[in-house]
Design an enzyme around this catalytic site. Structure first.
Site, short mmCIF file in Angstrom:
data_model
loop_
_atom_site.label_atom_id
_atom_site.label_comp_id
_atom_site.label_asym_id
_atom_site.label_seq_id
_atom_site.Cartn_x
_atom_site.Cartn_y
_atom_site.Cartn_z
N SER A 122 43.99 52.98 36.57
CA SER A 122 45.05 52.47 36.95
C SER A 122 45.01 52.49 38.23
O SER A 122 45.70 51.40 39.37
CB SER A 122 46.21 53.11 36.52
OG SER A 122 46.89 53.87 37.63
N HIS A 143 42.91 48.61 30.87
CA HIS A 143 43.56 49.02 31.77
C HIS A 143 45.07 48.72 30.53
O HIS A 143 45.45 48.03 30.55
CB HIS A 143 44.00 49.09 33.22
CG HIS A 143 45.03 49.33 33.49
ND1 HIS A 143 46.24 49.09 34.22
CD2 HIS A 143 45.98 51.05 33.32
CE1 HIS A 143 47.15 49.83 34.82
NE2 HIS A 143 46.63 50.55 33.97
N GLU A 155 45.23 45.03 30.83
CA GLU A 155 44.99 44.41 31.70
C GLU A 155 42.81 44.73 31.44
O GLU A 155 41.81 46.09 31.65
CB GLU A 155 44.58 44.71 33.34
CG GLU A 155 46.33 44.80 33.63
CD GLU A 155 45.85 45.08 34.71
OE1 GLU A 155 47.17 44.23 35.43
OE2 GLU A 155 46.06 46.03 35.42
N ASN A 194 50.10 46.19 39.40
CA ASN A 194 50.49 46.56 40.34
C ASN A 194 50.29 46.57 41.14
O ASN A 194 50.74 46.20 42.59
CB ASN A 194 49.52 48.12 40.27
CG ASN A 194 50.37 48.82 39.15
OD1 ASN A 194 51.50 48.92 38.59
ND2 ASN A 194 48.87 50.15 38.52
#
Ligand SMILES: C/C=C/C(=O)SCCNC(=O)CCNC(=O)[C@H](O)C(C)(C)COP(=O)(O)OP(=O)(O)OC[C@H]1O[C@@H](n2cnc3c(N)ncnc32)[C@H](O)[C@@H]1OP(=O)(O)O
Length: 650
Positions: A122, A143, A155, A194
């Site tokens: 990540s 991910h 992802e 993120n």
């Protein structure tokens, strides 16, 4: 390298992510080997999978037995044995670049050249991890979010050298396990999700450090006014304040003083008993709706929209992908691009420019793509274009629902699975828009279902309630009426919770088919409310007074079998018969005479509220009208010739 060539999967790591990925892979029917470095790690991971599968089995959330799924999982501590036969390897080891390099160089040795090599990192760049192999074109990021069994998003990340072929195979594989993939086309720090969440936690922390608001005001405003599932400080306490601190530190981002203080004091959140809230001597994150208001949420959202502009402007992801990412990965009530378009991108830009001028801090520097959109007049929904285009002549764009019109069947999916497909203002507007704008000449029948496997729809989105004005809340009815009045038959395809506004939507449909595991209820009374989308009246008419009042007054759920017994739904069926049963209904409706069905629906809907005399008059008028249609000629001819009729709706 394609989906067709993926039969066997290896997952490296049996920790939280590793065993979760193993579980969802096996659930999707793949053979999978889970590997970790010690027997005890592997055993713990396997035990967790078994526990989780038994729970899912108990709740009837899986079609196969837990044992059948477990039979597809092998475990080992031997890396070569784990990967030798694998077509896809997913590495889920700790976030240490040297360790990952060791693993990937072993993978180069032990796998064939067309094995897809994925990392679940990540925080590390895919490109850096791929340096350990001579074939970086087959290395990509997959991910997953924690816990993989619950979180729908994955992802799919390109490293600098990842081939399209590898990324596409990874993307299709994610779809094949029933998850939602989004492409991250460049290897940017934080990928998509993120990147956006950074300012959500960081900016409020700077604002508190500067004395601009209190922690409780910030959390209450973001949750009760802006609809986020958790406040930024509550979230930091849950994930660990040190986690955000290290991510910032490693990425060279400025650290808010209050975060620094908490880490120094070892007050790291729930895990240490104290963080921004006190979990030992206090009641944890116990902020109240009344504390919302005195917090500059625009400063936070403007920064998130700016990050979205970076992702879209630099071709990392499309607005749709960014929005899917934050909704499924973070449980945001709506996409951040969509929210930017609603706020107005000119307002967002102005906020950033003012803050940039006042503070000189880079974090407020507007991204050129945002400036470009505003300069071109694409300032959002009101202007007709922003991140998205809002063209009046076409259907959509829809953010909270998906639809498909094929062979006369309009299939509609309520698409907010992270919120149990709860009806946001947007979603209600989109249902209304779709059913009132679609060309009914092209539609013979429609279906409505919920995305995911937990809910048809859990009612109106309660997160917006505390902030909404009474007039907003009274505005929910049009969507239900539009579905009720739609000129073609509508079938509610119900799997899971069907509650509150969700039940009212189902009642506005003509027919309801549900899985046995579904449950139904009008829980509004538990919120101090009553059904507001036609529920009180339609339940009365459908169930009669005693049963309708039981549902509305008690607010309890009933299961699908009782719902069928009560006449609330047409069929309650086993999950594996569900699609076929709905298909049988749809095929009858789509093949039926369009004008006949339209008149039948109208006469039955309107006749219900009229006197018997008036209703009979309506019926005979409709009957008379139908005798003059070509469909009646076709229907009677087909009967005489003993063949299936082909109705044209003429
Ligand atoms: C005119 C119409 C008026 C109305 O319809 S008023 C609303 C009536 N509906 C309700 O009161 C139902 C509210 N929801 C529930 O009671 C529960 O949920 C369920 C029984 C459906 C499921 O419970 P569980 O299995 O424990 O899941 P979970 O953690 O509660 O829900 C998963 C995520 O879905 C969000 N969610 C569920 N229902 C709604 C909703 N109606 N509005 C907004 N969000 C909702 C939650 O908050 C949570 O989200 P996170 O994972 O971020 O915590």
């Amino acid at each position: 390298m394609s989906l067709d060539s993926i039969d066997r999967v290896a997952v490296l790591g049996a920790g939280n992510m590793g065993h979760g990925i193993t579980e969802v892979t096996a659930m999707a029917g793949y053979d999978v080997t889970m590997r970790d470095i010690k027997d005890e790690f592997v055993e713990d991971g396997y035990d967790s999978i078994e526990w989780s599968l038994r729970k899912l089995e108990e709740k009837e959330l899986i079609e196969e037995s837990a044992d059948e799924i477990l039979s597809r999982i092998d475990t080992t501590t031997d890396l070569e044995e784990a990967v030798a036969e694998a077509d896809l390897v997913i590495e889920a080891a700790p976030e240490d670049l040297d360790l990952k390099h060791d693993i990937f160089s072993d993978l180069e040795e032990y796998t064939s050249g067309d094995t897809l090599l994925a990392t679940n990192t990540s925080s590390l760049p895919i490109t850096d991890i791929a340096e350990a192999v001579d074939t970086p074109e087959r290395v990509l990021g997959l991910h997953f979010f924690n816990p993989p069994v619950k979180m729908d998003l994955v992802e799919v990340i390109y490293g600098q050298d990842t081939s399209d072929e590898a990324a596409e195979a990874g993307y299709e594989w994610v779809e094949s396990i029933g998850k939602t993939p989004i492409y991250v086309r460049k290897d940017v720090r934080g990928f998509v999700v993120n990147t956006i969440v950074g300012p959500f936690g960081g900016e409020p922390a700077f604002m508190i450090s500067e004395g601009e608001a209190t922690i409780r005001e910030a959390d209450a405003t973001m949750v009760h006014e802006r609809g986020y599932p958790m406040g930024p400080f509550e979230l930091a306490d849950l994930t660990g304040i040190d986690v955000g601190y290290h991510v910032r530190k490693e990425g060279g981002s400025p650290i808010p003083p209050i975060t620094e203080e908490k880490v120094e004091a070892d007050e790291l959140g729930q895990k240490t008993g104290k963080g921004f809230y006190d979990y030992e001597d206090g009641d944890g994150a116990d902020y109240e709706p009344e504390e919302a208001g005195n917090f500059d949420w625009l400063r936070v959202e403007a920064r998130m929209v700016n990050r979205a502009a970076f992702l879209v402007g630099e071709d990392v992801a499309t607005p749709e992908e960014v929005d899917t990412g934050v909704q499924l990965g973070l449980g945001f009530p709506e996409g951040i691009c969509r929210r930017g378009d609603k706020i107005g991108l000119d307002t967002v830009l102005e906020k950033l420019e003012t803050l940039y001028e006042e503070t000189g801090s880079d974090r407020f520097e507007p991204h050129p793509y945002l400036e470009e959109l505003v300069a071109e007049g694409k300032t959002g929904e009101d202007a007709g274009e922003g991140f998205y285009s809002y063209d009046d002549d076409s259907l959509g764009p829809y953010h909270d629902l998906n639809y498909e019109l094929e062979d006369g069947v309009l299939s509609v999916e309520l698409d907010r699975p992270s919120r149990m497909n709860a009806l946001s203002e947007d979603l209600l507007g989109e249902i209304d828009d779709l059913f009132s704008s679609v060309d009914t000449d092209e539609v013979r029948c429609a279906t409505i279902e919920g995305a995911g496997d937990r809910a048809f729809c859990a009612g109106a989105d309660v997160s917006g309630f505390s902030d909404a004005s009474p007039t907003d809340l009274m505005d929910v009815t049009p969507a239900f009426e539009t579905v009720n009045d739609f000129e073609r038959p509508v079938v509610a395809k119900i799997d899971g919770f069907c509650l509150g506004g969700g039940l009212e939507l189902a009642l506005a449909c003509d027919l309801r088919v549900a899985t046995e595991r579904s449950s139904f209820g009008a829980p509004e009374i538990n919120l101090g409310l009553i059904p507001g989308g036609g529920g009180t009246q339609r339940l009365l008419r459908t169930l009669g007074e005693a049963r309708a009042k039981e549902l509305v007054f008690r607010g309890e759920h009933i299961d699908a079998d009782r719902a069928e017994e009560w006449g609330l739904i047409n069929r309650s069926v086993d999950l594996d018969e569900f699609d076929d049963t709905v298909e049988e209904f749809v095929s009858d409706l789509a093949g039926g005479p369009p004008i006949g069905l339209k008149i039948a629906k109208k006469v039955m809907n309107e006749g219900e509220d009229a006197s018997m005399e008036a209703a009979l008059a309506m019926e005979s008028q409709g009957f008379g009208l139908l005798t003059s249609t070509d469909d009646v000629i076709e229907g009677t001819a087909a009967f005489a010739e003993d063949r299936e009729p082909e109705f044209e709706g003429e």
